[in-house]
Design an enzyme around this catalytic site. Structure first.
Site, PDB file in Angstrom:
ATOM      1  N   THR A 138     -62.611 132.936 -73.448  1.00 43.63           N
ATOM      2  CA  THR A 138     -63.063 131.647 -72.926  1.00 43.63           C
ATOM      3  C   THR A 138     -61.932 130.631 -72.981  1.00 43.63           C
ATOM      4  O   THR A 138     -61.150 130.631 -73.940  1.00 43.63           O
ATOM      5  CB  THR A 138     -64.270 131.045 -73.684  1.00 43.63           C
ATOM      6  OG1 THR A 138     -64.435 129.688 -73.283  1.00 43.63           O
ATOM      7  CG2 THR A 138     -64.107 131.066 -75.185  1.00 43.63           C
ATOM      8  N   ASP A 140     -62.563 127.640 -73.460  1.00 43.68           N
ATOM      9  CA  ASP A 140     -63.038 126.588 -74.378  1.00 43.68           C
ATOM     10  C   ASP A 140     -62.578 126.804 -75.822  1.00 43.68           C
ATOM     11  O   ASP A 140     -62.610 125.874 -76.621  1.00 43.68           O
ATOM     12  CB  ASP A 140     -64.574 126.533 -74.371  1.00 43.68           C
ATOM     13  CG  ASP A 140     -65.146 126.326 -72.983  1.00 43.68           C
ATOM     14  OD1 ASP A 140     -64.432 125.770 -72.131  1.00 43.68           O
ATOM     15  OD2 ASP A 140     -66.306 126.720 -72.755  1.00 43.68           O
ATOM     16  N   ARG A 286     -59.408 126.884 -65.040  1.00 45.20           N
ATOM     17  CA  ARG A 286     -59.779 128.293 -65.183  1.00 45.20           C
ATOM     18  C   ARG A 286     -58.978 129.221 -64.279  1.00 45.20           C
ATOM     19  O   ARG A 286     -58.865 130.420 -64.550  1.00 45.20           O
ATOM     20  CB  ARG A 286     -61.275 128.470 -64.856  1.00 45.20           C
ATOM     21  CG  ARG A 286     -62.215 127.882 -65.862  1.00 45.20           C
ATOM     22  CD  ARG A 286     -63.190 128.918 -66.367  1.00 45.20           C
ATOM     23  NE  ARG A 286     -63.950 129.525 -65.320  1.00 45.20           N
ATOM     24  CZ  ARG A 286     -65.221 129.230 -65.020  1.00 45.20           C
ATOM     25  NH1 ARG A 286     -65.862 128.314 -65.716  1.00 45.20           N
ATOM     26  NH2 ARG A 286     -65.845 129.860 -64.062  1.00 45.20           N
TER      27      ARG A 286
END
Ligand code: F6P
Length: 359
Positions: A138, A140, A286
């Site tokens: 991820t 994040d 991303r």
């Protein structure tokens, strides 16, 4: 070990293809083992054209490539699959079919590359008999048990470049530039990029802020002769006593979509007399080629996951701890990782005059 499967679930992250390449090369060269690519997350286990055999030739040139050659599906929850029955949209549980699909494909292991949601599902499928091994992914960086996930370094690098670019135009026009970044409920991207880019204010979900404190920081800078300011805002940040802002609600398949806090902060500053522009960096964080760090981490994770499969260590997840690749229970992925507000990163930022909008 004769045959392993690999799937990429949830949103994509730079480095997924590098993991796939490492898995295929390690499986073939070290174990003489066949690799099946599963398309579009768990769905591929039961779709007619859901399987693609992966050989050395099929992973050539993948190391620098963003996205995932297998396709991703952040609506691919086998426990809540949307189908149309009698003209009506309903949710059904296809987890037993997924298990049957895995058995039919005769896989000795299924490597699951995903974030907390995808890895939680992997753990549930393990309890029904699937031989899963997790690889944390991820941008994040919010997965418990691992110090880093691949994709994060690339997102921070893209966000830092954006801040650098905003800096020059902010300074030229004596403006405030507000930049909204991704990260969901974790402020790692905003904190790391904000510090790397020299932001004046960094707003993160872990530290609820006061709008007036943000304006006060901008005013203080102007009074000191600095006529521009850079405000970095994590999409999950919220005002003290207030709530996060969503651009769209969620359902059994989709989590609610965060977005809009940058605009709120920007408008508030502008309404208090400081010309402001708002940028939402969005999915640029991303997309694109992974950084060297992410390529290397992805490669180490992929190879380590194959070795776990070779040892028959299922329901485990590869993780980075103190610079070493370890394996930990896959359930640890569900323990959310957040910015430690007492950590040296936040303390250092505060000591250097960066405002988190809370004082
Ligand atoms: O979890 C990764 C992430 O990019 C978050 O930072 C963001 O909130 C979300 O996914 C966006 O998801 P989608 O691809 O559904 O817009």
């Amino acid at each position: 070990m004769k045959r392993i499967g690999i799937l990429t679930g949830g949103g994509d992250a730079p480095g997924l293809n590098a993991v796939i390449r490492a898995v295929v090369k390690t499986a073939i060269y070290e174990y003489d083992c066949e690799v099946l690519g599963i398309r579009d997350g768990y769905d591929g286990c039961i779709e007619e054209k859901g399987i693609v055999p992966l050989d050395i030739e099929s992973v050539r040139g993948l190391l620098p490539r963003g996205g995932t050659i297998l396709g991703a599906a952040n609506r691919g929850n086998p426990y809540a699959r949307k189908v149309i029955r009698d003209g009506r949209e309903i949710m059904i549980d296809v987890s037993d079919e997924i298990i049957k699909g895995i058995k039919r494909l005769d896989m000795d292991a299924l490597l699951v590359l995903g974030g907390d949601g995808t890895l939680r599902i992997a753990h549930e499928l393990y309890q029904k008999g699937a031989p899963v091994i997790g690889v944390p992914k991820t941008i994040d960086n919010d997965i418990g048990g691992t110090e880093a996930t691949f994709g994060f370094d690339t997102a921070v690098s893209t966000a830092t470049e954006a801040i650098d670019r905003l800096h020059t135009t902010a300074e030229a026009h004596h403006r405030v530039m507000a930049l909204e970044l991704m990260g969901r409920d974790a402020g790692f991207i905003a904190l790391h990029a904000g510090m790397a880019g020299g932001a004046d204010v960094i707003l993160i979900p872990e530290i609820p802020f006061k709008l007036d404190a943000v304006v006060a920081k901008v005013r203080q800078r102007v009074e000191r002769g600095y006529l521009f300011s850079i405000i970095v805002i994590s999409e999950g940040a919220k005002p003290q006593g207030g709530a996060q802002i969503f651009s769209r609600g969620g359902d059994a398949m989709y989590v609610p979509r965060l977005g809009g806090i940058g605009q709120v902060v920007g408008e508030y500053i502008e309404n208090h007399g400081f010309e402001t522009r708002v940028t939402v960096l969005g999915h640029l964080q991303r997309g694109g080629s992974p950084t060297p760090f992410d390529r290397w981490l992805a490669t180490r994770f992929g190879a380590a996951a194959v070795r776990l499969a070779g040892q028959g260590k299922f329901n485990r997840m590869v993780a980075l701890r103190a610079g070493k690749i370890m394996d930990i229970p896959i359930e640890e992925a569900a323990l959310p990782k957040r910015v430690d507000v007492n950590d040296d990163a936040v303390v250092t930022a505060r000591g250097m005059g960066v405002s988190f909008g809370d004082e």
